[in-house]
Design a protein around this motif. Structure first.
Motif, mmCIF file in Angstrom:
data_model
loop_
_atom_site.group_PDB
_atom_site.id
_atom_site.type_symbol
_atom_site.label_atom_id
_atom_site.label_comp_id
_atom_site.label_asym_id
_atom_site.label_seq_id
_atom_site.Cartn_x
_atom_site.Cartn_y
_atom_site.Cartn_z
ATOM 1 N N PHE A 89 0.874 -0.973 0.136
ATOM 2 C CA PHE A 89 -0.482 -0.113 -0.400
ATOM 3 C C PHE A 89 1.081 1.063 0.356
ATOM 4 O O PHE A 89 0.632 2.068 -1.034
ATOM 5 C CB PHE A 89 -0.844 0.022 1.087
ATOM 6 N N GLY A 90 1.909 1.356 0.594
ATOM 7 C CA GLY A 90 3.238 2.310 0.813
ATOM 8 C C GLY A 90 3.385 2.920 -0.607
ATOM 9 O O GLY A 90 3.640 4.135 -0.741
ATOM 10 N N GLY A 91 3.858 1.657 -1.340
ATOM 11 C CA GLY A 91 4.659 2.206 -2.156
ATOM 12 C C GLY A 91 3.187 2.834 -3.413
ATOM 13 O O GLY A 91 3.864 3.677 -4.375
ATOM 14 N N GLN A 92 2.876 1.621 -3.594
ATOM 15 C CA GLN A 92 1.631 2.114 -5.033
ATOM 16 C C GLN A 92 1.151 3.700 -4.283
ATOM 17 O O GLN A 92 0.358 4.243 -5.644
ATOM 18 C CB GLN A 92 0.024 1.258 -3.976
ATOM 19 N N THR A 93 0.825 4.244 -3.402
ATOM 20 C CA THR A 93 0.704 5.547 -2.132
ATOM 21 C C THR A 93 1.544 6.798 -3.165
ATOM 22 O O THR A 93 1.254 7.813 -3.456
ATOM 23 C CB THR A 93 -0.003 5.331 -1.400
ATOM 24 N N MET A 94 2.894 6.441 -2.894
ATOM 25 C CA MET A 94 4.108 7.083 -3.176
ATOM 26 C C MET A 94 4.170 7.371 -4.470
ATOM 27 O O MET A 94 4.595 8.133 -4.920
ATOM 28 C CB MET A 94 5.125 6.240 -2.781
ATOM 29 N N ALA A 95 3.846 6.373 -4.951
ATOM 30 C CA ALA A 95 3.642 5.970 -6.566
ATOM 31 C C ALA A 95 2.861 6.751 -7.029
ATOM 32 O O ALA A 95 3.107 7.743 -8.003
ATOM 33 C CB ALA A 95 3.760 4.827 -7.343
ATOM 34 N N LEU A 96 1.248 6.826 -6.840
ATOM 35 C CA LEU A 96 0.434 7.614 -6.988
ATOM 36 C C LEU A 96 0.424 9.234 -6.854
ATOM 37 O O LEU A 96 0.591 9.737 -8.068
ATOM 38 C CB LEU A 96 -1.108 7.673 -6.667
ATOM 39 N N VAL A 97 1.064 10.163 -6.056
ATOM 40 C CA VAL A 97 1.524 10.734 -5.083
ATOM 41 C C VAL A 97 2.584 11.537 -6.698
ATOM 42 O O VAL A 97 2.811 12.593 -6.638
ATOM 43 C CB VAL A 97 1.860 10.999 -3.676
ATOM 44 N N THR A 98 3.101 11.117 -6.404
ATOM 45 C CA THR A 98 4.843 11.012 -6.750
ATOM 46 C C THR A 98 4.400 11.764 -8.825
ATOM 47 O O THR A 98 4.392 12.439 -9.593
ATOM 48 C CB THR A 98 5.671 10.286 -7.462
ATOM 49 N N LEU A 100 1.433 11.754 -9.384
ATOM 50 C CA LEU A 100 0.332 13.045 -9.825
ATOM 51 C C LEU A 100 0.537 14.430 -9.601
ATOM 52 O O LEU A 100 0.777 15.309 -10.522
ATOM 53 C CB LEU A 100 -0.764 13.332 -8.480
ATOM 54 N N ALA A 101 1.964 14.820 -8.754
ATOM 55 C CA ALA A 101 3.348 15.918 -8.466
ATOM 56 C C ALA A 101 3.792 15.390 -10.060
ATOM 57 O O ALA A 101 3.938 16.949 -10.563
ATOM 58 C CB ALA A 101 3.571 15.757 -7.760
ATOM 59 N N VAL A 102 4.086 15.093 -10.692
ATOM 60 C CA VAL A 102 4.821 15.390 -12.036
ATOM 61 C C VAL A 102 4.181 15.373 -13.217
ATOM 62 O O VAL A 102 4.682 16.496 -13.665
ATOM 63 C CB VAL A 102 5.697 13.702 -12.488
ATOM 64 N N HIS A 103 3.131 15.134 -12.759
ATOM 65 C CA HIS A 103 1.888 15.552 -14.047
ATOM 66 C C HIS A 103 1.046 16.035 -13.604
ATOM 67 O O HIS A 103 -0.015 15.914 -14.842
ATOM 68 C CB HIS A 103 1.355 13.908 -14.966
ATOM 69 N N ALA A 104 1.101 17.591 -12.660
ATOM 70 C CA ALA A 104 0.361 18.254 -12.610
ATOM 71 C C ALA A 104 -0.141 19.187 -14.042
ATOM 72 O O ALA A 104 -1.039 19.731 -14.013
ATOM 73 C CB ALA A 104 0.674 19.104 -11.578
ATOM 74 N N GLY A 105 0.742 19.910 -14.825
ATOM 75 C CA GLY A 105 0.824 20.065 -15.918
ATOM 76 C C GLY A 105 -1.038 19.555 -17.074
ATOM 77 O O GLY A 105 -1.089 20.553 -17.061
#
Length: 188
Positions: A89-98, A100-105
């Motif tokens: 769960f932690g790895g999936q959540t961190m990948a999702l947040v990352t 979202l942050a990287v593709h904010a444009g």
């Protein structure tokens, strides 16, 4: 070109329906992106823009405000399959947040498209409604005699006048129902 655009479907989705449409579409497109293009963020972002536009175009006028709200949620739902990450769960959540942050444009771009389309549609809807009401008032079809005034009901007028006089402390001498009644002064 205009004839081809008129052939396209023109559904009117509720706010929840528009959110479900956008979320399910982005999830399916992300799964296809993962299978066909090895989780390409560019392909996902390019596919997100027309989904945002269609969501804002297909939502009904009463729910236009939901289009710019449901589009970012759909982006987050769809980015989950292509975000990668380690197991757990932690790895999936961190990948999702990352992701979202990287593709904010892309996220901001799609939200801006949905917001602009919804705003233009709302302004056009308000102008058409104002024009319709003005036309009704001018032709007399609105029931107001052409001057925008409401009609008075026929009959029962004397009962209403008598009731209003009684409440106002009129000829009957009763105290007013909406104001304080006079009280006798207490002697000291």
């Amino acid at each position: 070109m205009l004839l081809a655009l008129r052939r396209l479907p023109n559904p009117r989705l509720t706010g929840i329906g528009a959110g479900l449409f956008a979320s399910l579409t982005m999830f399916v497109l992300a799964c296809l992106d993962r299978l066909l293009f090895d989780s390409s963020e560019l392909v996902y972002g390019l596919l997100f823009l027309p989904v945002s536009a269609l969501t804002a175009l297909w939502v009904r006028p009463a729910d236009l405000v939901t289009a710019p709200i449901s589009v970012p949620i759909a982006f987050a739902v769809g980015v989950f399959p292509i975000s990668g990450g380690s197991s757990g769960f932690g790895g999936q959540t961190m990948a999702l947040v990352t992701a979202l942050a990287v593709h904010a444009g892309w996220l901001y771009g799609g939200t801006l498209i949905a917001g602009l389309i919804a705003s233009v549609r709302k302004v056009r809807h308000m102008r058409a409604r104002r024009r319709h009401l003005a036309l009704q008032g001018r032709t007399g079809d609105g029931g107001g005699g052409g001057r925008g005034q409401a009609r008075r009901p026929v009959g029962g007028g004397s009962q209403k006048v008598a009731g209003a006089a009684a409440r106002a402390g009129g000829p009957t001498g009763r105290p007013r129902a909406d104001g304080p009644a006079e009280r006798p002064r207490a002697s000291r």
